[in-house]
Design an enzyme around this catalytic site. Structure first.
Site, PDB file in Angstrom:
ATOM      1  N   SER A   2       0.697  -1.189  -0.226  1.00  0.00           N
ATOM      2  CA  SER A   2      -0.027   0.147   0.097  1.00  0.00           C
ATOM      3  C   SER A   2       1.070   1.173  -0.312  1.00  0.00           C
ATOM      4  O   SER A   2       2.073   1.590  -0.760  1.00  0.00           O
ATOM      5  CB  SER A   2      -1.073  -0.035   1.420  1.00  0.00           C
ATOM      6  OG  SER A   2      -2.036   0.992   1.528  1.00  0.00           O
ATOM      7  N   ASP A  10      -8.809  -4.900  -5.774  1.00  0.00           N
ATOM      8  CA  ASP A  10      -8.894  -3.628  -5.379  1.00  0.00           C
ATOM      9  C   ASP A  10      -9.703  -2.483  -5.297  1.00  0.00           C
ATOM     10  O   ASP A  10      -9.399  -1.755  -5.627  1.00  0.00           O
ATOM     11  CB  ASP A  10      -7.452  -3.443  -5.374  1.00  0.00           C
ATOM     12  CG  ASP A  10      -6.806  -2.530  -3.781  1.00  0.00           C
ATOM     13  OD1 ASP A  10      -7.497  -2.006  -3.229  1.00  0.00           O
ATOM     14  OD2 ASP A  10      -6.249  -2.451  -3.720  1.00  0.00           O
ATOM     15  N   HIS A  20      -7.784  -5.106  -1.947  1.00  0.00           N
ATOM     16  CA  HIS A  20      -6.593  -4.115  -1.353  1.00  0.00           C
ATOM     17  C   HIS A  20      -5.338  -5.642  -0.095  1.00  0.00           C
ATOM     18  O   HIS A  20      -4.468  -5.562   0.285  1.00  0.00           O
ATOM     19  CB  HIS A  20      -7.102  -3.397  -0.532  1.00  0.00           C
ATOM     20  CG  HIS A  20      -5.556  -2.158   0.102  1.00  0.00           C
ATOM     21  ND1 HIS A  20      -4.833  -2.063  -1.419  1.00  0.00           N
ATOM     22  CD2 HIS A  20      -4.934  -2.072   0.675  1.00  0.00           C
ATOM     23  CE1 HIS A  20      -3.938  -1.828  -0.879  1.00  0.00           C
ATOM     24  NE2 HIS A  20      -4.095  -1.197   0.530  1.00  0.00           N
TER      25      HIS A  20
END
Length: 732
Positions: A601, A676, A708
């Site tokens: 991320s 995602d 995600h």
């Protein structure tokens, strides 16, 4: 650039969930599974739902079929409150969860949960009257509902179905519509839109007045927010034969930086006359309403508002019947308002408490409901990281970094003497969860060498009552882990906290490859003295030194350290990570030519920034679900730290890995999930496209229909197994 080396593992856009041509999973995948989710999970005690007086609590037991009341002091079972097989009127097989009414007379139970986003879900809810043992569906007209909120007297429930709010009067078994204008992808009543849920921790936006005469709610008009669509496939992990021949799509409203947000408005509904009023705020600067909540007494609704840049917080007090609005508190910042200031504001009978960074550190401030500052509750060169409340004797309980940023301690300030006492171990990470009366609390403690231990404590005298869970089985399972050493490195004159995990049988005379891992996002911390077993320990077992550094922009070290990255994300973080790598490279047992970087991320974003840095010390990188241009990420998070693209064009241009692919000169693997909804696949796809435009290639691994977090179907082991395989091929 050595293209052949970059292509040594896989071809660009290879969709098979392994790194090489289709094959059986490598030994790495099966071996690493022991260390990663779900096999690295620790046990937590069944959650406590305290009865109003705190002397007893409820827990869900017996394979989610019974709710039992236990004595808090002894832990002994008192009675069964709810039994699926013995309820009157309606019976169900089991439940997924429950909530207790404020007065302790009714339960809302639910089952058949279907997730919407990260936190939100729909379910079939039921109302259970404890005294009469009667279970009834919450609604017969709407079989699935969201965010049911029980009135303080326990006689009504407000809930959301199909984007509208409905009111169930339990005594009369009647249901009325509070709103009728709800429409998918246009109007949402009482439930947060995607970006509010993700960035403001908001799911429900409904509040009952203490006298149960008024219901207040937020309306989200997202009609002008651009629609975002993600493809949906008939994948083998989550099969759906509707998409066997043609893919489907999931579409939702997602405002990227600089684009339209939902227009959010506040409304009140009078229970008796069924009239709705819109409550107007005259300040045109207001962009967000992240929180509404009634004070425990009186008819004061507190409303937190923010401007678009999120550097000005104004809290209002509202009379929902007269719609009179008064300013209660204004908090401004040269950078951004810490979300904890409004998300964790605690309202009590006579005052409310906020956490503010106005002194340069996060501390607690008590205010009267008139808006006057009552007093500052904590002070010092440390951060308060949680506020638990004040007991009826006036003692204040909180969590802080008073013993250094690597630690979290639970503390009490004595009302009479003002003396601060630490209630938890001095080192490690502790947190607490108190009963409503604050007579008891559950202390959670862990350290890098101690799995989480949960202890029930009697607040008076700080006396341990019993251990709820000690995770002894987890400790035994991982008893041979190498030590996590806490070290420091330097960058630009700053001392940065870091940890190092060395291989088993470490030999000072050898030269080891290094994998550096980080998250680096604003206010985050990875270098803390807490229990965390994951892929890093397998990597050490496989012969790597693993290093993690918290650079500038991370939390626990005061406001200046955290906010230096304002409007310039990626700049100082990259300086610190690359400087740290160069310092690590000078250690006699490190091979400076074999240093890799990884992150997920924001950590994936920073990984790309590092491998593109000038004279990068990283030869190999694995970026998982990375942001590649902040223009592609959501408005609330991005603009909090970067302002809008129109107001900070240079900052956006410089901070985007997408704009600097010509500088990428290492071995790169990008991993992402095709579903995602947070960091969209477009980030990775656009990055690869830019690389191609530079006549450059990288490796890529995608996970169909994964979000995600990329979990389920052994996917975590595949992610990290693929990562280690990639490092093995390029660093060993």
């Amino acid at each position: 650039m050595n293209v052949s080396k970059i292509l040594s593992i896989t071809a660009l856009l290879l969709v098979c969930p392994t790194i090489q041509a289709a094959r059986q999973p490598s030994a790495t995948v099966s071996e690493i599974a022991r260390y990663v989710y779900p096999n690295n999970s620790t046990k937590t005690p069944a959650s406590f739902t305290y009865m109003p007086d705190g002397t007893s609590y409820l827990q869900l037991v017996d394979n989610r079929r019974r709710i039992v009341r236990f004595d808090t002091a002894t832990g002994k079972e008192i009675e069964t409150i709810f039994d699926c097989s013995k309820t009157r009127e309606t019976t169900i097989d089991d439940i997924s969860g429950f909530k207790l009414s404020e007065n302790g007379t009714r339960l809302i139970v639910w089952r058949d949960v279907k997730p919407i986003y990260r936190h939100s879900f729909t379910a079939s809810h039921y109302v259970f009257e404890i005294k009469r043992n009667i279970l009834l569906p919450l609604s017969t007209e709407h079989p699935r509902q969201q965010v049911p909120v029980i009135s303080p007297d326990g006689n009504m429930v407000a809930f959301v179905a199909d984007n509208n709010i409905y009111l169930k009067k339990l005594v009369y078994n009647t249901e009325v519509a509070v709103t009728t204008d709800g429409k998918v992808n246009e109007i949402i009543n009482g439930v947060a839109d995607w970006v509010y849920e993700e960035e403001f921790k908001s799911t429900g936006s409904i509040a009952w007045s203490p006298d149960c005469s008024t219901l207040c709610y937020l309306k989200y008009d997202e009609s002008k927010v651009p629609l975002y669509s993600l493809p949906v496939y008939d994948s083998y992990c989550t099969p759906d034969k509707r998409y066997a021949l043609y893919p489907g799509s999931f579409s939702y409203k997602y405002p990227v930086a600089g684009e339209n947000n939902s227009v959010v408005t506040l409304h009140s509904y009078d229970i008796d006359n069924r009239k709705t009023k819109k409550i107007a705020f005259e300040d045109s600067r207001i962009e967000y309403i992240p929180r509404i909540e009634y004070a425990p007494v009186g008819n004061q609704l507190l409303v937190a508002t923010l401007n678009r840049e999120q550097n000005r917080l104004e809290v209002y007090t509202v009379n929902p019947k007269s719609t009179v609005v008064k300013s209660l508190l204004v908090e401004e910042s040269k950078t951004w308002i810490d979300p904890a200031t409004y998300e964790e504001m605690v309202l009590s009978k006579d005052n409310f408490v906020i956490r503010s960074n106005r002194s340069g550190y996060s501390h607690l401030y008590s205010y009267h409901y008139s808006g006057a500052l009552n007093r500052q509750l904590t002070s010092g060169d440390f951060d308060v990281t949680d506020y638990y409340g004040t007991d009826d004797r006036g003692n204040i309980y909180f969590q802080s970094t008073a013993n250094g940023p690597l630690n979290r301690v639970v503390q009490r300030i004595d009302a009479k003497t003002g003396k601060t006492t630490t209630l938890s171990p001095e080192k490690g990470t502790s947190s607490a969860s108190f009963s409503p009366s604050m007579n008891f609390y559950t202390l959670r403690y862990s350290s890098s060498s101690t799995a989480p231990k949960y202890t029930l404590v009697k607040t008076l005298g700080n006396k341990e009552i019993r251990t709820l869970e000690d995770n002894s089985a987890v400790m035994a399972k991982f008893r041979d882990l190498p030590e996590k050493e806490f070290i420091t490195v330097t960058s630009d004159g700053y001392t940065l906290n870091a940890y190092m995990i060395k291989p088993k049988g470490f030999d000072q005379s050898r030269k080891y490859p290094v994998i550096m891992t980080q998250y680096s996002g604003p206010g985050s911390q990875q270098v803390v003295d807490s229990w965390s077993v994951d892929w890093q320990y397998y990597a050490a077992e496989a012969g790597y030194i693993v290093v993690c550094v918290d650079g500038r922009g991370t939390g626990g070290r005061g406001r200046d350290f955290e906010t230096v990255t304002y409007k310039n994300l990626g700049y100082y973080e990259t300086i610190d990570q690359t400087n740290a790598a160069r310092e690590i490279a000078r250690l006699p047992y490190v091979d400076g030519n074999r240093i890799g970087m990884t992150g997920w991320s924001y950590g994936g974003y920073e990984t790309l920034m590092c491998i593109q840095a000038e004279n990068s010390p990283f030869s190999t990188a694995v970026a998982i679900a990375p942001v590649t241009d902040w223009r592609l990420y959501d408005s609330i998070y991005t603009e909090r730290y970067m302002s809008t693209p129109a107001m900070n064009e240079t900052g956006y241009n410089e901070s985007a890995p997408l704009n600097h692919t010509d500088k990428m000169n290492g071995n790169l693997l990008i991993i992402y999930g095709t579903a995602d909804d947070n960091v969209h696949p477009a980030n990775s796809i656009e990055y690869v496209s830019s690389l191609q435009n530079q006549n450059r290639l990288c490796s890529m691994l995608l996970f169909p229909n994964m979000n995600h977090s990329i979990y389920g179907c052994n996917s975590r082991a595949l992610v990290y197994g693929a990562m280690i395989d990639f490092f093995n091929a390029n660093l060993k």
